[in-house]
Design an enzyme around this catalytic site. Structure first.
Site, PDB file in Angstrom:
ATOM      1  N   THR A 191      36.686-111.913  20.510  1.00 52.84           N
ATOM      2  CA  THR A 191      37.711-112.241  21.626  1.00 52.84           C
ATOM      3  C   THR A 191      37.146-113.244  22.749  1.00 52.84           C
ATOM      4  O   THR A 191      35.534-112.732  22.878  1.00 52.84           O
ATOM      5  CB  THR A 191      38.288-110.993  22.281  1.00 52.84           C
ATOM      6  OG1 THR A 191      39.146-110.270  21.205  1.00 52.84           O
ATOM      7  CG2 THR A 191      38.974-111.162  23.478  1.00 52.84           C
ATOM      8  N   PHE A 193      36.764-114.131  26.569  1.00 52.93           N
ATOM      9  CA  PHE A 193      37.094-113.626  27.859  1.00 52.93           C
ATOM     10  C   PHE A 193      37.017-114.793  28.926  1.00 52.93           C
ATOM     11  O   PHE A 193      35.735-115.348  28.740  1.00 52.93           O
ATOM     12  CB  PHE A 193      36.476-112.164  28.315  1.00 52.93           C
ATOM     13  CG  PHE A 193      37.052-111.145  27.559  1.00 52.93           C
ATOM     14  CD1 PHE A 193      37.742-110.186  28.083  1.00 52.93           C
ATOM     15  CD2 PHE A 193      36.441-110.872  26.227  1.00 52.93           C
ATOM     16  CE1 PHE A 193      38.001-108.957  27.490  1.00 52.93           C
ATOM     17  CE2 PHE A 193      36.954-109.703  25.494  1.00 52.93           C
ATOM     18  CZ  PHE A 193      37.480-108.922  26.069  1.00 52.93           C
TER      19      PHE A 193
END
Length: 296
Positions: A191, A193
């Protein structure tokens, strides 16, 4: 704060009080303590004070209202795509992207005992990232506001047939048993960010490769996007992300969310943005920040 499951409230209250005492050091994140966003906040701002927030909007509002100096928000996942609503929320927040960070995402199946489980709670993104595993196990996916909050909720429910998908640390925080580690469908699951602040980063302070994120709008007419993108090709700009979404109900124009390698002040990017502005409407830079993972 009352929206958090009871097992998480004491931790949330303690973190909130610490952040209130020194808001400039506070780093807002969405989720309960132990969420992946909590981990990202610790890694992106190691000297910061993590501030749990129930929603993405709450985390952004905390920065805008001066309750936190920064916010850490997940923007996209390698397996499940963009995080829902972020493309709408970022421009509306008025905040600037000042950093990016990538973390490997691993989910553990946890509960009160070792099953069998009929259902599992987690954030919709995490459920999507483990959908094959859940289907093969016959476990029904149930949505929750965040991963660690799901673990706290399962602890509060007290039902040994209900599990949670969450980072392993959540099991330790909320007294659950880890039944199986790394249940995500792809083990290179990552992921991205972004770090948000009230003021944009001074591009002159960025040494090395930079990323620039911006949005723009084009009319739904033939070749509109082709013309808008031409300047990036002719000026050799590496465009690493281009996603479209609709704002409003007219469907007369499409908004695009874009990442490119480079920063304003560099002639190739300046020329590309100048040409884009000629063919597109509502061009707005959301942030320029150091690149932490090479593209291309």
């Amino acid at each position: 704060m009352a929206s958090y499951p009871k097992p998480a409230l004491a931790l949330v209250e303690a973190m909130t009080q610490a952040a209130a005492a020194d808001p400039a050091r506070a780093v807002a994140f969405q989720g309960a303590p132990g969420a992946n966003s909590h981990r990202a906040a610790n890694e992106m701002a190691p000297g910061g004070l993590p501030l749990p927030c129930f929603s993405f909007e709450d985390a952004m509002d905390a920065v805008r209202e001066g309750q936190a100096g920064m916010a850490v928000i997940p923007i996209e996942n390698s397996q499940h795509g963009r995080v829902a609503d972020i493309h709408f929320l970022l421009p509306e927040s008025g905040l600037s992207i000042v950093g990016e960070h990538f973390i490997d995402i691993h989910a553990a199946l946890m509960g009160l005992g070792h099953g069998p489980f009929t259902a599992a709670y987690s954030h919709p993104q995490a459920l999507g990232q483990s959908r094959h595993y859940l289907r093969n196990k016959g476990i029904i996916p149930l949505s929750h506001a965040d991963t660690a909050g799901a673990a706290a909720y399962v602890a509060e429910l007290g039902d040994p047939t209900i599990a949670a998908l969450a980072p392993r640390i959540a099991a330790e925080l909320y007294g659950l048993d880890v039944v199986e580690d790394n249940v995500e469908d792809a083990h290179d699951n990552t992921t991205r960010f972004v770090l948000l602040a009230r003021k944009p980063l001074d591009v002159e302070t960025i040494d090395g490769p930079a990323m620039t994120t911006f949005i723009f709008e084009v009319r739904n007419i033939p070749a509109a996007l082709y013309k808008a993108m031409g300047g990036f090709a002719t000026n050799g700009i590496n465009m690493t992300k281009l996603e479209s979404y609709q704002t409003g109900a007219s469907f007369a124009a499409t908004t695009f969310f874009c990442d490119v390698v480079g920063k304003p002040g560099e002639r190739p990017l300046d020329l590309a943005l100048e040409e884009l502005a000629f063919f597109a409407n509502n061009l707005r830079i959301l942030g320029t920040y150091p690149q932490t993972r090479a593209r291309g």
